[in-house]
Design an enzyme around this catalytic site. Structure first.
Site, PDB file in Angstrom:
ATOM      1  N   LYS A  37       0.835  -1.192   0.000  1.00 15.04           N
ATOM      2  CA  LYS A  37       0.000   0.000   0.000  1.00 15.04           C
ATOM      3  C   LYS A  37       0.877   1.252   0.000  1.00 15.04           C
ATOM      4  O   LYS A  37       2.005   1.231   0.502  1.00 15.04           O
ATOM      5  CB  LYS A  37      -0.867   0.054   1.262  1.00 15.04           C
TER       6      LYS A  37
ATOM      7  N   ARG B   7     -10.339 -11.362   2.257  1.00 15.98           N
ATOM      8  CA  ARG B   7     -11.210 -12.406   1.715  1.00 15.98           C
ATOM      9  C   ARG B   7     -10.545 -13.784   1.761  1.00 15.98           C
ATOM     10  O   ARG B   7     -11.228 -14.798   1.833  1.00 15.98           O
ATOM     11  CB  ARG B   7     -11.633 -12.046   0.292  1.00 15.98           C
TER      12      ARG B   7
END
Length: 479
Positions: free
Chosen positions: A258, A333
């Site tokens: 990120k 996820r």
């Protein structure tokens, strides 16, 4: 937090207790407050100017005069919660330690109490020396005969659970890694008689939870899988309600790193789903709600070190599904899929997950609500939406069509872990649906879980989003 006020019933208020009162100039009890003509005229002038709250300093106490709207609206409870936040702020400013709620309406008193309690939250833990800060409000009093003690205790326990979730979200990873979080979950849950089981890495490897293990490969701290079981003797549901929360205690994005500014610096909040689901479980247990609930929390951080999983890898998940990893920052996820697949063996009545899952959710609706979707019956989704409106912990229902799953099909494996450039919150939900037992509801709390500014009773930072929503939803389930 440094202080959480108590909320209790009293036979009568002391003369020096600062009071919250509705403006009822022709009411006998209001007349006994000893207001001068000038004070009453001042209140009336404020009422004409559409003010909602007038604060009077009577030297020996403060009076918080509520200018309650004449026409009651569907969000009347929320109005009183907001007024509670304003009252709490004034109590903090004036260093008041006690406030009495001198209203004769139970709904109003409970909503005010909730607003005051939630607004009283402060995360002052790491201030030291001359920088130390204090909270002042210690007691909220309501009159006996106006409010049920059981209902007052319910609001207290629920608000405290929300604030516990807030603190977990606010804690830096340096003080709340996977091991420490699991320890705190156990401590809080066992106080309330909730059974706790924690799987260590050896057990996770034996069970072949490939998604959780893959995300953890770059970390120095091993993964954990926490199982909470709350089963009251008189539970109305034989099959458990299963809650799953994303427990990424810190997310660098892994090898798909990120950017630092305005992204990685707040990624201590990426376990907001886990905090919400544990907080919900604590509230249910504290209030002895008659629902059988099992809560599943996969825990790890997501780092680019060691043997970190990489874009292009193919991972075999708990249920045998193969997943092509195209972005290691779509890690939530991966760990939740294993937990959802495990949930199938629990034969749940319904499975609900919560996660700070996608930036797409926040971009779609901002921080004012969570996004929800699923294959549950429309009445279940409507019940969730209604619970959100009642608690003002709102959800917006999104479509969940099978066409969105097509984007998650891989050329070399069963699935891939990201879709195209649009509707990312839905494609992520469809990915998770593949692993989850039916019926299933997915809640993306990326927008409201961690916010940049205070609003009413919602603080800057961790908000505890999802706790009040799911508590009310589960409480309302009839069988």
């Amino acid at each position: 937090m440094t202080n959480f006020p108590e909320a209790k019933l009293v036979k009568q208020f002391k003369g020096t207790t600062s009071l919250v009162v509705p403006f009822q100039p022709n009411n006998e009890s209001f007349g006994k407050l000893g207001l001068s003509k000038e004070e009453i005229d001042y209140i009336k002038e404020k009422q004409k100017n559409k003010s909602e709250l007038v604060v009077l300093n009577q030297w020996h106490r403060f009076l918080f005069v509520l200018l309650v709207p004449e026409k009651q609206k569907p969000d009347t409870k929320e109005w009183f919660r907001r007024m509670g936040a304003k009252i709490e702020a004034k109590c903090q400013e004036e260093q008041l330690d006690t406030v009495g709620l001198a209203l004769q309406d139970e709904t109003a008193v409970l909503a005010l109490t909730e607003g005051i309690l939630l607004s009283s939250y402060r995360f002052y833990k790491y201030f030291t020396g001359s920088n130390k800060k204090s909270t002042y409000l210690k007691r909220i009093h309501a009159e006996q005969g106006v409010v049920s003690e059981v209902k007052l205790e319910e609001i207290y326990n629920l608000s405290k659970a929300v604030c516990t979730a807030r603190t977990w979200v606010n804690e830096p990873q340096s003080h709340l890694n996977a091991t420490q979080f699991a320890k705190e979950i156990r401590e809080e849950a066992e106080k309330l008689g909730v059974e706790v089981e924690v799987w260590t890495k050896d057990k996770i490897e034996k069970e072949k939870m490939g998604g959780l293990l893959a995300v953890n490969r770059g970390s120095e701290i091993p993964p954990l899988f926490v199982i909470l079981k709350y089963q009251p003797k008189k539970a109305v549901n034989k099959n458990p309600i299963v809650l799953v929360g994303k427990g990424v205690v810190y997310d660098t994005g892994g090898l798909s790193l990120k950017p630092t500014a305005n992204s990685m610096d707040i990624m201590k909040c990426d376990m907001g789903g886990a905090a919400a689901m544990v907080g919900t479980t604590l509230a249910l247990a504290a209030n002895k709600v008659d629902k059988h609930v099992i809560t599943l929390i996969p825990l790890t951080d997501n780092r680019p070190g060691k043997d970190a999983y990489a874009p292009g890898d193919v991972i075999t998940m708990y249920d045998g599904t193969t997943v092509e990893v195209l972005n290691t920052d779509a890690e939530g996820r991966m760990i939740m899929a294993d937990a959802l697949a495990y949930a199938k063996q629990l034969d749940p009545k319904i499975t609900i997950d919560a996660a700070t899952l996608t930036g797409a959710a926040e971009r779609a609706i901002g921080s004012h609500a969570s996004i929800a979707m699923g294959n549950a019956k429309p009445k279940e989704l409507k019940a969730l939406e209604d619970a959100g409106k009642e608690m003002f912990d709102r959800v917006v229902l999104f479509p969940f069509w099978d066409e969105y799953l097509e984007e998650m099909k891989s050329d070399i494996a069963d699935l891939k872990n990201i879709g195209g450039g649009t509707a990312g919150m839905i494609t992520a939900g469809k990915f998770l649906e593949h692993f989850a037992p039916k019926p299933y509801i997915h809640i993306d709390i990326a927008g409201p879980a961690f916010v940049s500014s205070k609003k009413d009773y919602t603080p800057k930072g961790g908000t505890g989003a999802g706790v009040r929503l799911l508590y009310q939803y589960i409480k309302n389930i009839s069988d």
